[in-house]
Design an enzyme around this catalytic site. Sequence first.
Site, PDB file in Angstrom:
ATOM      1  N   HIS C  53     -57.477 -87.979  59.709  1.00 44.66           N
ATOM      2  CA  HIS C  53     -57.523 -86.474  59.826  1.00 44.66           C
ATOM      3  C   HIS C  53     -56.284 -85.870  59.972  1.00 44.66           C
ATOM      4  O   HIS C  53     -55.971 -84.776  59.356  1.00 44.66           O
ATOM      5  CB  HIS C  53     -58.510 -85.866  60.781  1.00 44.66           C
ATOM      6  CG  HIS C  53     -60.064 -86.280  60.269  1.00 44.66           C
ATOM      7  ND1 HIS C  53     -60.343 -85.940  59.029  1.00 44.66           N
ATOM      8  CD2 HIS C  53     -61.156 -87.118  60.648  1.00 44.66           C
ATOM      9  CE1 HIS C  53     -61.753 -86.164  58.777  1.00 44.66           C
ATOM     10  NE2 HIS C  53     -62.159 -86.846  59.650  1.00 44.66           N
ATOM     11  N   ARG C  54     -55.495 -86.354  61.153  1.00 48.06           N
ATOM     12  CA  ARG C  54     -54.303 -85.586  61.540  1.00 48.06           C
ATOM     13  C   ARG C  54     -53.232 -85.656  60.568  1.00 48.06           C
ATOM     14  O   ARG C  54     -52.549 -84.576  60.280  1.00 48.06           O
ATOM     15  CB  ARG C  54     -53.850 -86.196  62.693  1.00 48.06           C
ATOM     16  CG  ARG C  54     -52.737 -85.298  63.461  1.00 48.06           C
ATOM     17  CD  ARG C  54     -52.195 -86.218  64.656  1.00 48.06           C
ATOM     18  NE  ARG C  54     -52.877 -86.557  65.968  1.00 48.06           N
ATOM     19  CZ  ARG C  54     -52.757 -85.747  66.924  1.00 48.06           C
ATOM     20  NH1 ARG C  54     -51.815 -85.138  67.103  1.00 48.06           N
ATOM     21  NH2 ARG C  54     -53.631 -86.075  67.916  1.00 48.06           N
TER      22      ARG C  54
END
EC number: 2.7.1.156
Lengths: 175, 175, 175
Positions: C53-54
């Site tokens: 996600h990051r």
Amino acid sequence: MSSALPHLLVLGGARSGKSRFAQGRAEVLTGKLVYLATAQAFDDEMRQRIELHRADRSPRWSTVEAPLDLAEAITAYSTPETVVLVDCLTLWASNLMLAERDTATATEGLARSLSTARGPVILVANEVGLGIVPDNALARRFRDVAGRINQEMAAVVEEAVIMYAGLPLTLKSKG
Amino acid sequence: MSSALPHLLVLGGARSGKSRFAQGRAEVLTGKLVYLATAQAFDDEMRQRIELHRADRSPRWSTVEAPLDLAEAITAYSTPETVVLVDCLTLWASNLMLAERDTATATEGLARSLSTARGPVILVANEVGLGIVPDNALARRFRDVAGRINQEMAAVVEEAVIMYAGLPLTLKSKG
Amino acid sequence: MSSALPHLLVLGGARSGKSRFAQGRAEVLTGKLVYLATAQAFDDEMRQRIELHRADRSPRWSTVEAPLDLAEAITAYSTPETVVLVDCLTLWASNLMLAERDTATATEGLARSLSTARGPVILVANEVGLGIVPDNALARRFRDVAGRINQEMAAVVEEAVIMYAGLPLTLKSKG
């Protein structure tokens, strides 16, 4: 005909009426109707469900089994005089995982087959991501794969609906 | 009054605000309010939920328990001056299955009771089909039964909504 | 800027595209972007999801971990030149329960932090209530807590959507 009915994605939960809605949308059109079934009868319950679904369809339909090579089947059966209905992408996802196929590659291939299809394609898919996170990792991975396929198909079709209790809500429309 | 508020189906997941919405829709009307409760208190958790729900309702409501004979209760309590609220069809489905009643026959009877009701009926139902396919066959059959009831009721009511986080999305309207 | 983008709640199931949609809504705005992450890496699968996600986010984002004290983090980071994105409320609910915090008090505090925020806040939350009732009592309680948080946030934001397959349906709008 492909302009009269662009590609359509019918999402829905279990018993939401998605197959019936998809079939109804196909049957208002003239031309041949091809039902691409991704279901495989592994046990009696499944065999029974498949037979019930088949008996439910009008005799205008010809049924082709395509548990894995869905893109190839769409390419083979799509003509300007044919409506192709795929039921359903979520079983296809499950089949791909069981057969240890690469799901991302298969999904790309499916998107490509839609862009080169010669007639309208109607895709049915289950929405499986709105319950509690499943306990086992395989079910979580399945949920991810099925959800990604739905997103990628929603991005390429002209129209998308989600079904509840037999009633469609429009997610995306050609207008 | 029956033309002011036709029959309404309120679908939603757990904690979606469906009961509160349904009650709110009933309470804006004049007349008597009858709450047909399908819940049966089999254990402490359930008893606690039932009591919390009851305490939540205004004193205008009279509560009648109708775990199985729902059609008969609607017929008995519906008058031109009464709003009947059924909460909920999904527990009713579960009760029917436990009692080994024929769910298709019961659903037909329910639809018939709506068509002959003398005042408005509001039906609350859970949507349970948007998670991963349950492991056990009974849960899968329950999901099928609950989904079929929702579809059949959605077909006969004048208005249907699905709730998310307390907010309704219109699936069907009288307009 | 807070009038240009009022508070927004993005609901959705697993793999519904809710985080991506929320980020896209933030990124069309000028100003600083603060990502309040409620995820905690308890195991490798979780750590992997967090990292994916990051990596998915543009470098405009600064990430702050706020597994429990979310209201305080919103108050600390919200400025008229900052968009704060909370991802997600459902993990926060789970964290609160694990830490044996009072979820009702925490939810009130969160609502208060939104009312005093100096810039727009975008909240991402999972919808987990549309599957079969979970077998275990903890999962049922989690479902209740998560659903209550969603309802309370939906009541105070100016705009709310539910995502399906990457496509938003409007539940509530400022118009």
